[in-house]
Scaffold this motif. Structure first.
Motif, PDB file in Angstrom:
ATOM      1  N   GLY A 276      48.824  51.733 -19.677  1.00 19.07           N
ATOM      2  CA  GLY A 276      48.282  52.103 -20.980  1.00 19.07           C
ATOM      3  C   GLY A 276      48.223  50.965 -21.973  1.00 19.07           C
ATOM      4  N   ALA A 277      48.590  49.732 -21.540  1.00 22.51           N
ATOM      5  CA  ALA A 277      48.434  48.577 -22.432  1.00 22.51           C
ATOM      6  C   ALA A 277      46.947  48.313 -22.620  1.00 22.51           C
ATOM      7  CB  ALA A 277      49.126  47.354 -21.841  1.00 22.51           C
ATOM      8  N   ARG A 278      46.570  47.861 -23.803  1.00 22.80           N
ATOM      9  CA  ARG A 278      45.148  47.781 -24.134  1.00 22.80           C
ATOM     10  C   ARG A 278      44.818  46.498 -24.878  1.00 22.80           C
ATOM     11  NH1 ARG A 278      41.009  51.596 -24.632  1.00 22.80           N
ATOM     12  NH2 ARG A 278      42.433  53.194 -23.902  1.00 22.80           N
ATOM     13  N   GLY A 279      43.579  46.020 -24.647  1.00 23.61           N
ATOM     14  CA  GLY A 279      43.056  44.886 -25.388  1.00 23.61           C
ATOM     15  C   GLY A 279      43.242  43.562 -24.672  1.00 23.61           C
ATOM     16  N   ILE A 280      42.744  42.490 -25.311  1.00 28.67           N
ATOM     17  CA  ILE A 280      42.836  41.151 -24.722  1.00 28.67           C
ATOM     18  C   ILE A 280      44.279  40.756 -24.462  1.00 28.67           C
ATOM     19  CG2 ILE A 280      42.539  38.698 -25.271  1.00 28.67           C
ATOM     20  CD1 ILE A 280      39.853  39.358 -26.501  1.00 28.67           C
ATOM     21  N   TRP A 281      45.182  41.148 -25.365  1.00 22.74           N
ATOM     22  CA  TRP A 281      46.580  40.754 -25.229  1.00 22.74           C
ATOM     23  C   TRP A 281      47.453  41.878 -24.669  1.00 22.74           C
ATOM     24  CZ3 TRP A 281      48.014  35.739 -25.829  1.00 22.74           C
ATOM     25  CH2 TRP A 281      47.096  34.895 -26.446  1.00 22.74           C
ATOM     26  N   ALA A 312      49.916  38.946 -31.198  1.00 22.99           N
ATOM     27  CA  ALA A 312      50.515  38.439 -29.968  1.00 22.99           C
ATOM     28  C   ALA A 312      51.262  37.137 -30.223  1.00 22.99           C
ATOM     29  CB  ALA A 312      49.430  38.231 -28.911  1.00 22.99           C
ATOM     30  N   ALA A 313      50.692  36.258 -31.040  1.00 25.44           N
ATOM     31  CA  ALA A 313      51.347  34.983 -31.344  1.00 25.44           C
ATOM     32  C   ALA A 313      52.684  35.229 -32.040  1.00 25.44           C
ATOM     33  CB  ALA A 313      50.433  34.129 -32.214  1.00 25.44           C
ATOM     34  N   ARG A 314      52.710  36.161 -32.971  1.00 26.22           N
ATOM     35  CA  ARG A 314      53.954  36.457 -33.689  1.00 26.22           C
ATOM     36  C   ARG A 314      54.991  37.093 -32.765  1.00 26.22           C
ATOM     37  NH1 ARG A 314      51.123  38.766 -39.292  1.00 26.22           N
ATOM     38  NH2 ARG A 314      50.454  36.701 -40.047  1.00 26.22           N
ATOM     39  N   HIS A 315      54.523  37.959 -31.888  1.00 30.16           N
ATOM     40  CA  HIS A 315      55.444  38.599 -30.945  1.00 30.16           C
ATOM     41  C   HIS A 315      56.045  37.569 -29.987  1.00 30.16           C
ATOM     42  CE1 HIS A 315      57.350  41.394 -28.378  1.00 30.16           C
ATOM     43  NE2 HIS A 315      56.386  41.549 -27.499  1.00 30.16           N
TER      44      HIS A 315
END
Length: 677
Positions: A276-281, A312-315
């Motif tokens: 269920g993960a979604r998107g480019i990242w 994503a960069a912050r994570h």
């Protein structure tokens, strides 16, 4: 004396036998009967008893083994207790059915909001199946009809089907590449490993690069069987690279983490993993919310390339600060920081390769870091891996207009002379064909079209921007043809555009004032109001069922809250049969009320049909002579105008004339036929 003694003995034996019989009988359970004369009841108590018993009997007829049946038995056993018993209301099977369906629907909503889309679909299917599979006709009870419409509308508003007002969900997700690649562990080729080991020494990267058997194995895989996946992702990276690299740098993380996105999603904003993960990242919904990515029925920020890149960069930066190692940070990005922290605590090693060797991480996570390293090494050395001829996608340049009103993406495309698909590609975070109903939204438009859009949209009332259209006149267009296409009147088009003449100039711009809820239907059909229930069979698909009933797949999906072509999990479908343009359901339904009788007709294809036939012919313009009989015929698969005309001893021309020159027949259509007497 002897006779007397004999008589006494016989009497004694009879008494003994009777006593024994009584003892045996007493040991067996028997039904206790009420006394012949019950205690006297006052008038109010007697009335209470009468009502209570009648309700119990009614409830027993619905559920003989239920509580009502037990209540009745209790009254029989102890009539004196009747005065103290309150009336038991009869069960309402419709209310029970609605309650069950609503419970499933609410469970589905909860699962959907939690990101469990597959479970949500099962819940929604169960809710609709319970209504459609019941012994009740959904349209037979206002409560059932309201509940059915409520559930279908709710499903349509999610990212599972269309939303209200014809703004159907159009975004088509695709499987995330990471699901396929981290499910395998390819073996290393010694030659590939040696070559890559030499290349690393001359490869500049702000990520630490290391060559292991696992990394070499994935280089071999992407050079052979997985080459197609790798090349497509590398080419697509050109669309987002110029936007992503500055963001990664601004957030203080290695810019080569861009290859994490290539491994995860292949740079596809609509990629969805099995989890269920979604998107480019590939954000999960809970993690996404923690980094400011919002998700509603209209927008999913996980699919916004720019917003998700910054999140994503912050994570990743937070994970690096937690573990102090980029390999562990990437592993935690995949399986969660808790999983990696537990592995470190269990072994005492804060080193990815040591955790790999000790097999304390999930298989997908163990493969995750080697995949990213392999992708990075290959992408940064294109010549060595035959990638020089890969044509990179052009950067996704666009204008951005902040709007505070909802607008249909088709209207936005028409305003700037673009296409619906291009507008969708520029706005991948939108889950449907419109912008959000509330709040502000940054609408992306083709470069250099901001002023054109603002000028065109200003001519459309704010509350009509989900419905009206902006049409460019093409050769052959007339007011009449446009009115038919958009299901409006020529008068409305003339008045809205202040036209002085009915002549249209090529390339002229016309505003089409479509009434809310009246978007043109793709097949132009008219459908009966009554619901027809269809039991799904093995092998059925949306397309096959739609074709069998002569309806559009688009409408079938809308009626049932479906998305895609699969009917897995659905036992019953609701649909509306098509009718011919001039015959409406009310006309057919009122056949018997109007004095129709039925007769069986055998067609040229040897099929029999029961049709409604007027007892008293009526004189109607263009419907034949007053001596003709009117028949309503339901079209079956394989029938043609000629076969039907032959069966009723009429002509194709007469058949067309009676049914507005109909040219195409669909199974389920109802035709009006004049039969000569």
């Amino acid at each position: 004396m002897r006779l007397t003694h004999l008589h006494l003995r016989i009497s004694a034996l009879a008494l003994i036998a009777l006593a024994a019989s009584s003892c045996q009988t007493a040991q067996k359970p028997v039904a206790l009967l009420p006394p012949k004369s019950a205690p006297p009841l006052n008038a109010s108590t007697a009335a209470h008893s009468s009502v209570s018993n009648s309700q119990s009997v009614a409830a027993t007829s619905l559920n003989p083994s239920g509580p009502a049946a037990q209540t009745t038995s209790a009254h029989q056993l102890a009539p004196s207790a009747v005065a103290d018993t309150q009336p038991t209301p009869a069960a309402d099977p419709v209310a029970t059915l609605i309650s069950s369906a609503e419970k499933q629907y609410q469970t589905g909503l909860a699962n959907y909001q939690a990101g469990k889309v597959d479970l949500a679909k099962q819940n929604f299917d169960s809710a609709l199946n319970s209504l459609l599979s019941s012994n009740f006709d959904v349209r037979s009870d206002d409560r059932l009809e309201t509940e059915f419409n409520h559930i279908v509308e709710g499903i349509n508003q999610l990212n599972l089907g269309g939303s209200g007002g014809d703004q159907e969900a159009q975004q088509q997700s695709e499987p995330a590449p990471i699901d396929e690649t981290n499910g395998i562990t390819p073996s290393a080729d010694p030659n590939v490993k040696a070559k890559a080991q030499a290349e690393i020494k001359h490869t500049h990267s702000d990520l630490p690069l290391m060559m292991t058997d696992q990394v070499a194995g994935y280089i071999s895989y992407f050079s052979n069987h997985g080459r197609g996946v790798f090349v497509r992702a590398l080419a697509r990276s050109g669309r987002y690279r110029d936007m992503m690299l500055p963001i990664l740098k601004q957030e203080g993380v290695p810019q080569d983490l861009i290859y994490l996105a290539q491994a995860e999603s292949g740079f596809h904003p609509l990629a969805v993993s099995r989890a269920g993960a979604r998107g480019i990242w590939q954000f999960m919904s809970s993690r996404a919310r923690g980094y400011g990515l919002h998700h509603s029925m209209w927008v999913d920020d996980r699919q916004d390339p720019e917003k998700s890149t910054r999140a994503a960069a912050r994570h990743l930066k937070d994970l690096y600060n937690q573990f102090g190692d980029w390999y562990l940070a990437m592993a935690a990005y995949n399986s969660g920081p808790g999983t990696v922290q537990a592995a470190v605590k269990r072994t005492g090693y804060a080193d990815f390769w040591e955790l790999y060797r000790r097999n304390v991480l999930p298989k997908e996570t163990r493969n995750y870091v080697p995949i990213i390293l392999a992708v990075t090494i290959m992408a940064k050395n294109p010549s060595q891996y035959g990638l020089d001829d890969v044509v990179m996608d052009k950067p996704a340049d666009y204008d951005s207009v902040t709007i505070d009103y909802p607008v249909d993406l088709r209207l936005a495309a028409e305003c700037v002379g673009s296409t619906q698909q291009e507008i969708q590609d520029l706005n991948p975070s939108l889950l449907r064909l419109s912008t959000p109903r509330d709040g502000k939204f940054d609408l992306h438009l083709p470069p250099g079209t901001t002023e054109t859009y603002q000028a065109a949209i200003a001519s459309i009332p704010t509350d009509m921007r989900l419905w009206w259209r902006y049409h460019t006149v093409r050769p052959g267009d007339t007011l009449a043809s446009l009115a038919r296409t958009y299901r409006v009147t020529t008068k409305a088009i003339i008045e809205t555009n202040n036209l002085d003449s009915k002549e249209l100039s090529a390339d002229a711009k016309l505003i089409i004032p479509i009434a809310p809820g009246r978007h043109p239907v793709s097949d132009g059909a008219t459908y009966a109001h009554r619901i027809t229930r269809y039991k799904v069979r093995s092998g059925d698909t949306v397309e096959s069922v739609a074709d069998n009933f002569g309806v559009s797949a688009r409408m079938l999906r809308r009626w049932n809250g479906l998305h895609g072509d699969s009917l897995r999990g659905r036992r019953v479908l609701a649909l509306h049969l098509p009718v011919s343009p001039r015959v409406h359901e009310a006309e057919v339904a009122s056949a018997h009320k109007s004095g129709f009788h039925t007769r069986t007709v055998e067609t040229a294809s040897n099929q029999t049909h029961t049709v409604a036939l007027e007892k008293t012919a009526q004189s109607t313009p263009d419907r034949g002579s007053p001596e003709d009989s009117v028949v309503h015929h339901k079209v079956r698969t394989g029938e043609t105008l000629y076969s039907i005309a032959s069966a009723y001893n009429t002509t194709v021309e007469a058949l067309k004339r009676t049914n507005r020159n109909i040219a195409v027949l669909r199974p389920g259509m109802i035709l009006t036929i004049q039969i000569p007497r």
